[in-house]
Scaffold this active site. Structure first.
Site, PDB file in Angstrom:
ATOM      1  N   HIS A   1     -84.962 -34.273  26.231  1.00  0.00           N
ATOM      2  CA  HIS A   1     -85.219 -32.834  26.411  1.00  0.00           C
ATOM      3  C   HIS A   1     -86.576 -32.589  27.061  1.00  0.00           C
ATOM      4  O   HIS A   1     -87.578 -32.395  26.374  1.00  0.00           O
ATOM      5  CB  HIS A   1     -85.132 -32.160  25.036  1.00  0.00           C
TER       6      HIS A   1
ATOM      7  N   ARG B   1     -90.450 -28.337  36.065  1.00  0.00           N
ATOM      8  CA  ARG B   1     -90.283 -26.966  36.595  1.00  0.00           C
ATOM      9  C   ARG B   1     -89.917 -26.948  38.071  1.00  0.00           C
ATOM     10  O   ARG B   1     -90.048 -25.919  38.720  1.00  0.00           O
ATOM     11  CB  ARG B   1     -91.542 -26.148  36.346  1.00  0.00           C
TER      12      ARG B   1
ATOM     13  N   ASN C   1     -89.873 -21.746  21.101  1.00  0.00           N
ATOM     14  CA  ASN C   1     -88.521 -21.356  20.722  1.00  0.00           C
ATOM     15  C   ASN C   1     -87.662 -22.596  20.519  1.00  0.00           C
ATOM     16  O   ASN C   1     -87.482 -23.359  21.462  1.00  0.00           O
ATOM     17  CB  ASN C   1     -87.913 -20.490  21.834  1.00  0.00           C
TER      18      ASN C   1
ATOM     19  N   ASN D   1     -82.880 -25.422  33.256  1.00  0.00           N
ATOM     20  CA  ASN D   1     -83.357 -24.048  33.476  1.00  0.00           C
ATOM     21  C   ASN D   1     -84.466 -23.947  34.518  1.00  0.00           C
ATOM     22  O   ASN D   1     -85.550 -23.442  34.265  1.00  0.00           O
ATOM     23  CB  ASN D   1     -83.786 -23.382  32.156  1.00  0.00           C
TER      24      ASN D   1
ATOM     25  N   ASP E   1     -88.940 -31.521  24.043  1.00  0.00           N
ATOM     26  CA  ASP E   1     -88.915 -30.128  24.521  1.00  0.00           C
ATOM     27  C   ASP E   1     -90.205 -29.815  25.279  1.00  0.00           C
ATOM     28  O   ASP E   1     -90.743 -28.700  25.192  1.00  0.00           O
ATOM     29  CB  ASP E   1     -88.679 -29.115  23.387  1.00  0.00           C
TER      30      ASP E   1
ATOM     31  N   ASP F   1     -80.007 -24.786  27.818  1.00  0.00           N
ATOM     32  CA  ASP F   1     -81.210 -24.675  26.989  1.00  0.00           C
ATOM     33  C   ASP F   1     -82.199 -23.626  27.504  1.00  0.00           C
ATOM     34  O   ASP F   1     -82.437 -23.492  28.696  1.00  0.00           O
ATOM     35  CB  ASP F   1     -81.939 -26.002  26.867  1.00  0.00           C
TER      36      ASP F   1
ATOM     37  N   HIS G   1     -78.601 -25.095  22.595  1.00  0.00           N
ATOM     38  CA  HIS G   1     -79.804 -24.389  22.104  1.00  0.00           C
ATOM     39  C   HIS G   1     -79.260 -23.368  21.102  1.00  0.00           C
ATOM     40  O   HIS G   1     -78.731 -22.331  21.492  1.00  0.00           O
ATOM     41  CB  HIS G   1     -80.514 -23.732  23.290  1.00  0.00           C
TER      42      HIS G   1
ATOM     43  N   HIS H   1     -96.147 -24.476  30.948  1.00  0.00           N
ATOM     44  CA  HIS H   1     -96.228 -23.102  31.458  1.00  0.00           C
ATOM     45  C   HIS H   1     -97.582 -22.879  32.114  1.00  0.00           C
ATOM     46  O   HIS H   1     -98.611 -23.346  31.602  1.00  0.00           O
ATOM     47  CB  HIS H   1     -96.049 -22.095  30.317  1.00  0.00           C
TER      48      HIS H   1
HETATM   49  O1  DOR Z   1     -89.965 -23.026  23.740  1.00  0.00           O
HETATM   50  C1  DOR Z   1     -89.092 -23.213  24.562  1.00  0.00           C
HETATM   51  N1  DOR Z   1     -89.376 -23.339  25.869  1.00  0.00           N
HETATM   52  N2  DOR Z   1     -87.820 -23.269  24.158  1.00  0.00           N
HETATM   53  C2  DOR Z   1     -86.800 -23.303  25.034  1.00  0.00           C
HETATM   54  O2  DOR Z   1     -85.681 -23.326  24.603  1.00  0.00           O
HETATM   55  C3  DOR Z   1     -87.059 -23.253  26.482  1.00  0.00           C
HETATM   56  C4  DOR Z   1     -88.381 -23.763  26.806  1.00  0.00           C
HETATM   57  C5  DOR Z   1     -88.841 -23.456  28.204  1.00  0.00           C
HETATM   58  O3  DOR Z   1     -88.073 -23.633  29.159  1.00  0.00           O
HETATM   59  O4  DOR Z   1     -90.010 -23.071  28.376  1.00  0.00           O
HETATM   60 ZN    ZN Z   2     -84.220 -24.782  23.713  1.00  0.00          ZN
END
Ligand code: DOR
Ligand code: ZN
Length: 426
Positions: A57, A61, A277, A91, A304, A151, A178, A308
């Site tokens: 996971h 980006r 999340n 995503n 995960d 997800d 998810h 960002h």
């Molecule tokens: O905290 C999260 N960030 N949970 C997710 O399910 C997606 C992920 C993201 O893409 O930033």
């Molecule tokens: Zn997720």
């Protein structure tokens, strides 16, 4: 010189021995390794060698937000964290919902050449949860996709979820869910509990996760297909997983390093670096997750890793994106919790994730003839997490300033070092 002779290293916690890496494989172990000439010697004294870590996971980006992470920078962070393979979540922008996009990510991974990048395909077009994406075309593409996930979003329509499970069953694919019932998390900002009440923020109740896991376990059992649950975060989810496994449902689950260590108390700082999340939960959830990981009710640790950009994270809590960096700190965080011994770490961070993802060549303990995808760890080493020193393009680690145990000394991908002396080779 050819190859590497790692001297006096412990294979997954066993008695020290020598290990010869040559021709992309583990060429010899023990006396046979010692007597082979011409290899570069690596001092393995006090070190543990593990099968290279495998992450089910990872959010890279690229395409779309190359300012936050690229396939190359995320791959480098992974190698430095001891990983030899990572599964890239769908995503992106555009979403990885076609053969074209998953092949693009796969090719970028090959070009970077730091870890094997295995793309995950979206379950639904545009992650919109309305109709199935081209699952078959992604499976037969060059990227050979086996895991599908929306997800970031839940596949909340039970009929669509059933059809997705039926579809991937034909080629032994897996749907990674998810688990978040969206009607129960409208506006949610952190775990629904005392801290959220005190801060006056809308809560994300445990039942929103547990309800989806229970529903999907029943669906997967009905269909006979493989289901994987992303980032399990509550004690109640553990009980549902235990029940489903006992019934013979083909269900696996992951937990993140941050859910194994941190709680919602961190949100009292209002620092959005702790927004994620699913959200950070409570002490009793953390203890239940650790116990489930040790027992095997939770099968794997997955990061995960969610980079960002500064403007998406260093803002008011309600506007900040959820997610945390994870690749470079995962092994140290898991080690620091004292939940697993080395064999347990190899099992939950390499062997089992490799099996779930169908990544042949990964997740195998070092033995003669095995592909040399390996990680060398110094259990006695410690390091301080300094965000600006991380290889990721983003800085959103919740572990900044912490001194962590366990240092990655070297990582080998098919016999070539991607990390040596704790530094990236390229
Ligand atoms: O905290 C999260 N960030 N949970 C997710 O399910 C997606 C992920 C993201 O893409 O930033
Ligand atoms: Zn997720």
């Amino acid at each position: 010189m050819s190859g590497y002779l790692v001297k006096g290293v412990s294979i997954v916690g066993a008695q020290p021995t020598d290990l010869l890496i040559r021709g992309g494989v583990v060429a010899a172990v023990g006396r046979d390794a010692t007597s082979a000439g011409g290899a570069e010697v690596v001092d393995g004294d006090g070190l543990v060698v593990l099968p290279g870590l495998v992450d089910l996971h990872t959010h890279l980006r690229e395409p779309g937000r190359e300012d936050a992470e690229t396939v190359e920078t995320g791959s480098r962070a992974a190698a430095l964290g001891g990983y030899t393979a990572i599964c890239a979540m769908a995503n992106t922008d555009p979403v990885a919902d076609t053969a074209g996009v998953v092949e693009q990510v796969w090719r970028l991974g090959r070009t970077a050449g730091l870890v094997d990048v295995q793309p995950i395909g979206a379950v639904t077009v545009g992650l919109r949860g309305e109709r199935l994406a081209e699952l078959g075309a992604m499976a037969t593409s060059a990227a050979d996709v086996r895991i599908f996930s929306d997800d970031g979003h839940c596949v909340s329509d039970p009929r669509l979820m059933r059809r997705a499970l039926e579809y991937v069953k034909a080629f032994d694919g897996v749907i990674a869910q998810h688990a978040e019932e969206p009607r129960l998390t409208v506006g949610a900002q952190l775990h629904e509990g005392e801290v959220a009440s005190r801060l006056g923020l809308p809560g994300w109740p445990a039942v929103a996760e547990e309800a989806i896991i229970a529903r999907d376990a029943l669906l997967a059992g009905h269909v006979g297909a493989r289901l994987h649950i992303c980032h399990v975060s509550t004690a109640g989810s553990v009980e549902i997983l235990r029940w489903a496994k006992r019934r013979g449902v083909r269900i696996t689950a992951e937990v993140t390093p941050h859910h194994l260590l941190l709680t919602d108390a961190r949100a009292e700082s209002y620092d959005p670096v702790f927004k994620v999340n699913p959200p950070l939960r409570t002490d009793s959830d953390v203890l239940a997750l650790r116990a489930a990981l040790a027992e095997g009710v939770i099968d794997v640790v997955a990061t995960d890793h969610a980079p960002h950009a500064v403007e998406d994270k260093e803002c008011e809590w309600a506007y900040a994106r959820p997610g945390m960096l994870g690749l470079q700190t995962a092994l140290s965080i898991v080690y620091s919790t004292e939940t697993l011994d080395w064999d347990g770490i190899a099992e939950r961070m390499s062997r089992v994730p490799a099996r779930i993802a169908g990544l042949a060549g990964h997740g195998q303990d070092p033995a003669p003839g095995v592909p040399a995808n390996l990680t060398l760890v110094d259990p006695a080493g410690t390091w301080v997490v300094e965000p600006s020193n991380l290889a990721s393009l983003s800085r959103n680690t919740p572990f900044a300033g912490m001194e962590l145990p366990g240092r990655i000394v070297a990582t080998f991908l098919r016999g070539e070092p991607t990390v040596l002396d704790g530094k990236a080779v390229k």
